[in-house]
Write an enzyme that holds these catalytic residues in place. Sequence first.
Site, PDB file in Angstrom:
ATOM      1  N   LEU A 168       0.938  -1.154   0.016  1.00 35.58           N
ATOM      2  CA  LEU A 168      -0.066   0.015  -0.078  1.00 35.58           C
ATOM      3  C   LEU A 168       1.020   1.188   0.014  1.00 35.58           C
ATOM      4  O   LEU A 168       1.797   1.482   0.862  1.00 35.58           O
ATOM      5  CB  LEU A 168      -0.874   0.244   1.047  1.00 35.58           C
ATOM      6  CG  LEU A 168      -1.761  -1.222   1.470  1.00 35.58           C
ATOM      7  CD1 LEU A 168      -2.754  -0.991   2.630  1.00 35.58           C
ATOM      8  CD2 LEU A 168      -2.528  -1.694   0.183  1.00 35.58           C
TER       9      LEU A 168
ATOM     10  N   ARG B 102       2.563  14.763   6.464  1.00 40.37           N
ATOM     11  CA  ARG B 102       3.402  14.925   7.464  1.00 40.37           C
ATOM     12  C   ARG B 102       4.972  15.069   7.185  1.00 40.37           C
ATOM     13  O   ARG B 102       6.059  15.645   7.570  1.00 40.37           O
ATOM     14  CB  ARG B 102       3.405  13.822   8.886  1.00 40.37           C
ATOM     15  CG  ARG B 102       2.137  14.138   9.693  1.00 40.37           C
ATOM     16  CD  ARG B 102       1.840  13.020  10.532  1.00 40.37           C
ATOM     17  NE  ARG B 102       1.431  11.919   9.980  1.00 40.37           N
ATOM     18  CZ  ARG B 102       1.088  10.653  10.521  1.00 40.37           C
ATOM     19  NH1 ARG B 102       1.664  10.420  11.849  1.00 40.37           N
ATOM     20  NH2 ARG B 102       0.759   9.668   9.779  1.00 40.37           N
TER      21      ARG B 102
ATOM     22  N   LYS C 192       5.579  10.340  -0.365  1.00 39.03           N
ATOM     23  CA  LYS C 192       6.322   9.778   0.903  1.00 39.03           C
ATOM     24  C   LYS C 192       7.182   8.518   0.350  1.00 39.03           C
ATOM     25  O   LYS C 192       8.421   8.558   0.659  1.00 39.03           O
ATOM     26  CB  LYS C 192       5.485   9.498   1.971  1.00 39.03           C
ATOM     27  CG  LYS C 192       6.305   8.703   2.987  1.00 39.03           C
ATOM     28  CD  LYS C 192       5.614   8.775   4.378  1.00 39.03           C
ATOM     29  CE  LYS C 192       4.384   7.770   4.684  1.00 39.03           C
ATOM     30  NZ  LYS C 192       3.680   7.426   5.729  1.00 39.03           N
TER      31      LYS C 192
ATOM     32  N   LYS D 101      37.622  15.137 -17.063  1.00 39.66           N
ATOM     33  CA  LYS D 101      36.365  14.751 -17.577  1.00 39.66           C
ATOM     34  C   LYS D 101      36.454  14.071 -18.822  1.00 39.66           C
ATOM     35  O   LYS D 101      36.997  14.582 -19.781  1.00 39.66           O
ATOM     36  CB  LYS D 101      35.530  16.066 -17.823  1.00 39.66           C
ATOM     37  CG  LYS D 101      34.154  15.660 -18.103  1.00 39.66           C
ATOM     38  CD  LYS D 101      33.508  16.846 -19.119  1.00 39.66           C
ATOM     39  CE  LYS D 101      34.120  16.449 -20.535  1.00 39.66           C
ATOM     40  NZ  LYS D 101      33.740  17.547 -21.336  1.00 39.66           N
TER      41      LYS D 101
ATOM     42  N   ASN E  51      53.799  12.274 -18.579  1.00 37.02           N
ATOM     43  CA  ASN E  51      53.790  12.953 -17.589  1.00 37.02           C
ATOM     44  C   ASN E  51      53.091  14.396 -17.993  1.00 37.02           C
ATOM     45  O   ASN E  51      53.568  14.752 -18.956  1.00 37.02           O
ATOM     46  CB  ASN E  51      55.339  13.323 -17.065  1.00 37.02           C
ATOM     47  CG  ASN E  51      55.328  14.280 -16.070  1.00 37.02           C
ATOM     48  OD1 ASN E  51      55.197  13.881 -14.706  1.00 37.02           O
ATOM     49  ND2 ASN E  51      55.507  15.479 -16.349  1.00 37.02           N
TER      50      ASN E  51
HETATM   51  C1  UD1 Z   1      -1.679   2.042   9.837  1.00 37.38           C
HETATM   52  C2  UD1 Z   1      -2.848   1.124  10.557  1.00 37.38           C
HETATM   53  C3  UD1 Z   1      -2.327   1.106  11.887  1.00 37.38           C
HETATM   54  C4  UD1 Z   1      -0.931   0.822  12.025  1.00 37.38           C
HETATM   55  C5  UD1 Z   1       0.204   1.628  11.032  1.00 37.38           C
HETATM   56  C6  UD1 Z   1       1.497   1.068  10.947  1.00 37.38           C
HETATM   57  C7  UD1 Z   1      -4.963   1.135   9.520  1.00 37.38           C
HETATM   58  C8  UD1 Z   1      -6.252   1.618   9.823  1.00 37.38           C
HETATM   59  N1  UD1 Z   1      -4.026   1.718  10.629  1.00 37.38           N
HETATM   60  O1  UD1 Z   1      -2.095   3.349  10.222  1.00 37.38           O
HETATM   61  O2  UD1 Z   1      -3.029   0.251  12.556  1.00 37.38           O
HETATM   62  O3  UD1 Z   1      -0.326   0.914  13.533  1.00 37.38           O
HETATM   63  O4  UD1 Z   1      -0.485   1.710   9.924  1.00 37.38           O
HETATM   64  O5  UD1 Z   1       2.254   1.987  10.475  1.00 37.38           O
HETATM   65  O6  UD1 Z   1      -4.505   0.358   8.387  1.00 37.38           O
HETATM   66  N2  UD1 Z   1      -2.528   3.870   2.160  1.00 37.38           N
HETATM   67  C9  UD1 Z   1      -3.231   3.867   0.838  1.00 37.38           C
HETATM   68  N3  UD1 Z   1      -4.093   4.336   0.792  1.00 37.38           N
HETATM   69  C10 UD1 Z   1      -5.116   4.805   1.661  1.00 37.38           C
HETATM   70  C11 UD1 Z   1      -4.457   5.086   3.052  1.00 37.38           C
HETATM   71  C12 UD1 Z   1      -3.254   4.634   3.196  1.00 37.38           C
HETATM   72  O7  UD1 Z   1      -2.324   3.480  -0.126  1.00 37.38           O
HETATM   73  O8  UD1 Z   1      -6.081   5.227   1.541  1.00 37.38           O
HETATM   74  C13 UD1 Z   1      -1.133   3.541   2.380  1.00 37.38           C
HETATM   75  C14 UD1 Z   1      -0.098   4.557   2.738  1.00 37.38           C
HETATM   76  O9  UD1 Z   1       0.431   4.983   1.743  1.00 37.38           O
HETATM   77  C15 UD1 Z   1       0.792   3.865   3.696  1.00 37.38           C
HETATM   78  C16 UD1 Z   1      -0.117   2.819   4.404  1.00 37.38           C
HETATM   79  O10 UD1 Z   1      -0.954   2.636   3.597  1.00 37.38           O
HETATM   80  O11 UD1 Z   1       1.863   3.387   2.915  1.00 37.38           O
HETATM   81  C17 UD1 Z   1      -0.465   3.214   5.965  1.00 37.38           C
HETATM   82  O12 UD1 Z   1      -1.091   4.322   5.825  1.00 37.38           O
HETATM   83  P1  UD1 Z   1      -0.987   5.316   6.875  1.00 37.38           P
HETATM   84  O13 UD1 Z   1      -2.034   6.423   6.683  1.00 37.38           O
HETATM   85  O14 UD1 Z   1       0.281   5.901   7.174  1.00 37.38           O
HETATM   86  O15 UD1 Z   1      -1.475   4.368   8.294  1.00 37.38           O
HETATM   87  P2  UD1 Z   1      -1.330   4.701   9.751  1.00 37.38           P
HETATM   88  O16 UD1 Z   1      -2.148   5.798  10.169  1.00 37.38           O
HETATM   89  O17 UD1 Z   1       0.137   4.650  10.062  1.00 37.38           O
HETATM   90 CA    CA Z   2       2.013   5.016   8.425  1.00 37.09          CA
END
Ligand code: UD1
Ligand code: CA
Length: 458
Positions: A9, A16, A23, A354, A380
């Site tokens: 994902l 942030r 990211k 270069k 040289n």
């Molecule tokens: C998520 C978990 C949390 C866990 C944490 C670990 C859920 C609801 N929560 O929270 O329990 O402790 O990861 O790091 O799953 N992403 C998508 N599409 C979306 C949302 C997110 O692709 O619609 C991807 C983001 O790019 C990221 C990952 O999923 O790589 C996690 O998403 P993020 O928003 O960072 O989740 P957390 O709030 O950290």
């Molecule tokens: Ca995260």
Amino acid sequence: MSVTTALILAAGKGTRMKSGLVKVLHELAGKPMLGWSLAAAREAGAARIVIVAGHQADQVQEQFKHDGDISIVLQEQQLGTGHAVSCAMEQLEELSGAILILCGDTPLLTGATLQRLADEHNRTAAAVTVLTARMDKPFGYGRIVRDADGRVRRIVEQKDASQDEQAIDEVNSGIYCMDLAFLKAHIGRLGSENAQNEYYLTDLVGIAVAEHAGCAAVLADNPDEILGVNDRLQLALATKVLRQRINQRLMLSGVTLIDPEQCYIDATVQVGCDTVIWPGCTLRGQTVIGCNCLLENNVRITDCTLADRVQIKAGSVLAESEVGAEVSIGPMAHLRPGTVLHPQVKIGNFVETKKIVMGEGSKASHLTYLGDATIGKQVNIGCGTITCNYDGTRKHTTNIGDNVFIGSDVQLVAPVTVGSGSLIAAGTTVVRDVPPDTLTLARTPQVNKEGWCLKKRN
Ligand code: UD1
Ligand code: CA
């Protein structure tokens, strides 16, 4: 049995990070963040990997377009991790068995841990197996809620957690192994009635429990491994850990790092045994360094190949160059792209090169610019020599034969050829070709006016 399919994902923007770049494409020790998750998945045996991209999906696509085992699906709106997984279901239609689900923002996860997760999943035959960790500061992570018997019941997100739940120190890594049949049957059942109005993938844990489909958890040995990178502080923290791992691997393979805390070596770099690296060195990209080399302080090398017994003295910068055995470079030398140095060449202080080829045993020891040149063996190049390769519009080449001696402060106005065995006297500006075995001398005759200074002083 390994799990051969993985889903990563990576659609989130990473708000942030406060960055113009998505990211998961931020770099850590020579690889984009997402590249580290990919490497872990492959190491655990994944041969087919689906990435869910959203923000800057075209850039993600571009970055990984040569990886044949990857397919990318688009999640146009980021409605949560559960929604992200649902976007990939079409790609997974034909597949059965288990699937690894990872996040693109956990670069410290190792293949070994992922393998352990898959093994435990297969052993227990649970529908969902989640990787967890105990953390001193669990804030921000989803918490693992267990019953009195210690069985996993559900995952609660930070923003939805009660006071008691917030006290739980076992957190969700966001990394799972799931049964595909279970996933396909239940992914559509996720709702978004929660504090963030998102479709949480984590709710599948509760569903697995309710359906008596089985839910297992694997505790990571080291909580570092599941560090989710959300801001630049965590980016620096994760980079440091990755660098430590790279440096440890190199040291255990026979490389001396005088102070490993201060060596910045990309994951992609290879270094041969008995090479010694002093503090402040940065080795980047597709760099390969041979055995018994010495890199003094603050050397920066990008995409170069160094043979054995090469010495690079302090403060030198090398890019896209090939360096033969027993070459000596620096201090403060600059090898720019296209430099090819044959064995035993010497490039001394404040020399810039270069796009040149320099033959065996040739030397440019001090204060010289050599660009667009072919230089033979045992040549040289005197102090202050300049190849004048640019006429304001185009670049021209200089050819210097074997055994040529070029005195100090010579300008070679290209295009020009100096035949082998010739000698160019100090201070000469060479504007015409020099035949072999020739002495070339172009200076205004010297005039000595004896006693002139004495008269001036009186
Ligand atoms: C998520 C978990 C949390 C866990 C944490 C670990 C859920 C609801 N929560 O929270 O329990 O402790 O990861 O790091 O799953 N992403 C998508 N599409 C979306 C949302 C997110 O692709 O619609 C991807 C983001 O790019 C990221 C990952 O999923 O790589 C996690 O998403 P993020 O928003 O960072 O989740 P957390 O709030 O950290
Ligand atoms: Ca995260």
